[in-house]
Design an enzyme around this catalytic site. Structure first.
Site, short mmCIF file in Angstrom:
data_model
loop_
_atom_site.label_atom_id
_atom_site.label_comp_id
_atom_site.label_asym_id
_atom_site.label_seq_id
_atom_site.Cartn_x
_atom_site.Cartn_y
_atom_site.Cartn_z
CG ASP A 1 22.16 49.85 -70.02
OD1 ASP A 1 21.56 48.80 -70.33
OD2 ASP A 1 22.59 50.66 -70.87
CE LYS B 1 23.71 45.31 -77.81
NZ LYS B 1 23.27 46.69 -77.59
CG ASN C 1 15.70 56.15 -72.60
OD1 ASN C 1 14.78 56.23 -73.40
ND2 ASN C 1 15.84 55.14 -71.76
N PRO D 1 18.17 44.58 -64.12
CG PRO D 1 16.06 43.71 -63.63
CD PRO D 1 16.99 44.83 -63.28
CG ASP D 2 19.58 42.13 -70.71
OD1 ASP D 2 18.48 41.95 -71.28
OD2 ASP D 2 20.62 42.44 -71.33
CB ILE D 3 13.68 42.82 -69.50
CG1 ILE D 3 13.69 43.85 -68.37
CG2 ILE D 3 12.31 42.15 -69.62
CD1 ILE D 3 12.88 45.10 -68.66
O1 C5P Z 1 22.13 45.63 -74.13
P1 C5P Z 1 21.31 46.65 -74.84
O2 C5P Z 1 20.64 47.61 -73.91
O3 C5P Z 1 22.02 47.36 -75.94
O4 C5P Z 1 20.19 45.77 -75.57
C1 C5P Z 1 19.07 46.32 -76.14
C2 C5P Z 1 17.99 45.29 -76.17
O5 C5P Z 1 17.85 44.65 -74.90
C3 C5P Z 1 16.64 45.91 -76.42
O6 C5P Z 1 15.83 44.94 -77.06
C4 C5P Z 1 16.12 46.19 -75.02
O7 C5P Z 1 14.71 46.28 -74.96
C5 C5P Z 1 16.64 45.02 -74.25
N1 C5P Z 1 16.99 45.31 -72.86
C6 C5P Z 1 16.25 44.74 -71.83
N2 C5P Z 1 16.60 44.98 -70.53
C7 C5P Z 1 17.63 45.78 -70.22
C8 C5P Z 1 18.38 46.37 -71.26
C9 C5P Z 1 18.02 46.11 -72.57
O8 C5P Z 1 15.29 44.02 -72.11
N3 C5P Z 1 17.93 46.00 -68.98
#
Ligand code: C5P
Length: 399
Positions: free
Chosen positions: A281, A341, A211, A309-311
């Protein structure tokens, strides 16, 4: 926007050296940040640049002489040093360093430094051999021991035609260092872990999905945290930005690598985790070992994705989780979706980008969303927003 130099009175000492011309730009730069500048020159400095230039630029009379009759009580060294919030000598010559290290006072500038009750910062500027000379290095050690901050010197081409250490730092670098010096240490004793930049998800050995995140916001926040006294680690996706001074940087490529690097840094837990990275994502389910070949005109590959994974959410779920800050780029109904969120990720503070064209730009507009409500930060440079965000954050941390 807050700026620790705004309203500060800087006494700028200029000593004899070719870099004296850079001090003119330094006066302008300090003023641009809201500081006022009183210039004091040594006699040698006036051989390189005239007092009239500094007087015109600073808007204040320039002092060169201990016996200047313009100071009513004839104590220029006391009067001038008391009026300042800090003394910066730039350029600082080998000779001035030696005088300061040994407590000599044979001109106005060295005398007012001895009489000072304010911090002293120096920006050495000299030939590389003079800088490397054991006497100068000894003096530099002595000055540090005496609490003097030494800014630089930088490395590069010198006016004498040689190359090496001894260049005076540029006006912008010195001004930033002065701002850092005055920044309240609101995060002293805290450790901060950040993610920044994009991630790259490979398709095959030469193709990726990524991105447009530049990393500028995350790097600016890392720098602001460091200047506020925190110990800072930055896990960065692929971006070409220089590492802020004093920040430990770990480079990663994919979201999974970013996740693993962050979790490897959770023992001991940092006090704060700020997820600024634009994490992909999804990643490609089956990364091809070989470059995917184009075999015919109608031949279009199909990619299957799996979720990354959502870090941020994974850190926020940890027992004894750090204070977690997330970022969001929402295109509509910012307050509602931002709050949703924040709750979904289980974090105390979410920073929403107002407008979604911020990628790559130097400025931004933010909405800070926490349990108490919203704080809007109007359009400003990302570096300014980062400072303001750090102050806001520091106010929310447990004592
Ligand atoms: O869910 P979304 O991507 O909109 O959320 C954005 C926030 O979550 C940002 O702080 C981003 O750094 C974090 N994030 C993350 N891991 C992911 C996706 C988003 O830490 N896989």
């Amino acid at each position: 926007m807050p700026n620790a130099l705004n309203g500060k009175k800087i006494l700028l000492g200029v000593t004899g050296g070719v870099a004296a011309f850079k001090a003119c730009e330094l006066v302008r730069e300090l003023q641009r940040w809201g500081a006022s500048v009183q210039v004091v020159m040594t006699e040698a400095a006036t051989h390189f640049i005239g007092t009239a230039s500094f007087q015109a630029l600073s808007g204040q009379p320039v002092f060169t002489d201990q016996w200047d009759g313009r100071i009513a009580n004839n104590m220029a060294h006391i009067e001038l040093s008391r009026q300042a919030d800090a003394i910066l000598i730039a350029p600082c010559s080998t000779d001035m360093m030696a005088k300061l290290a040994h407590g000599l006072c044979d001109d106005l500038l060295s005398t007012l430094c001895m009489a000072r009750d304010k911090p002293l910062l120096i920006a050495p500027a000299m030939n590389r051999q003079m800088w490397m000379h054991p006497a100068t290095q000894r003096n530099a050690r002595q000055l540090r021991d005496d609490g003097v901050a030494i800014l630089g010197p930088g490395n590069g081409d010198q006016a004498c035609g040689e190359t090496g250490d001894g260049r005076m730092l540029e006006a912008v670098q010195l001004t930033e260092a002065m701002e850092a010096f005055f920044t309240p240490k609101s995060l002293a004793g805290k450790s901060v872990l950040l993610t920044a930049g994009p991630t790259q998800e490979p398709i095959d050995p030469v193709r990726v999905i990524s991105n447009l995140s530049s990393g500028k916001m995350g790097f600016a926040i890392a720098q602001a945290c460091q200047r506020a006294g925190a110990q800072v680690t930055l896990v960065a996706g692929p971006c070409a930005l220089p590492t802020p001074d004093g920040v430990q940087r770990i480079d990663v490529r994919t979201a999974q690598q970013m996740h693993d690097a962050v979790h490897a840094l959770m023992q001991p837990r940092p006090d704060v985790f700020i997820a600024v990275a634009a994490v992909a994502d999804w990643r490609v389910a089956q990364v091809s070992d070989q470059k995917i070949k184009k075999t015919g005109d109608d031949d279009v590959p199909t990619l299957q994705f799996v979720q990354n994974p959502d870090i941020l959410a994974s850190v926020a779920r940890l027992p004894d989780a750090p204070f977690c800050v997330g970022f969001a780029a929402e295109s509509e109904d910012l307050e509602k979706h931002g709050e949703e969120k924040r709750r979904r990720k289980g974090i105390p503070l979410l920073v929403a980008n107002i407008g979604h064209a911020t990628f790559g730009r130097d400025d931004n507009e933010l909405l800070l969303i926490d349990a108490k409500g919203h704080t809007r930060m109007p359009l400003a440079a990302k570096t300014d927003l980062a400072r303001a965000l750090v102050l806001h954050l520091a106010g929310q941390l447990p004592a």
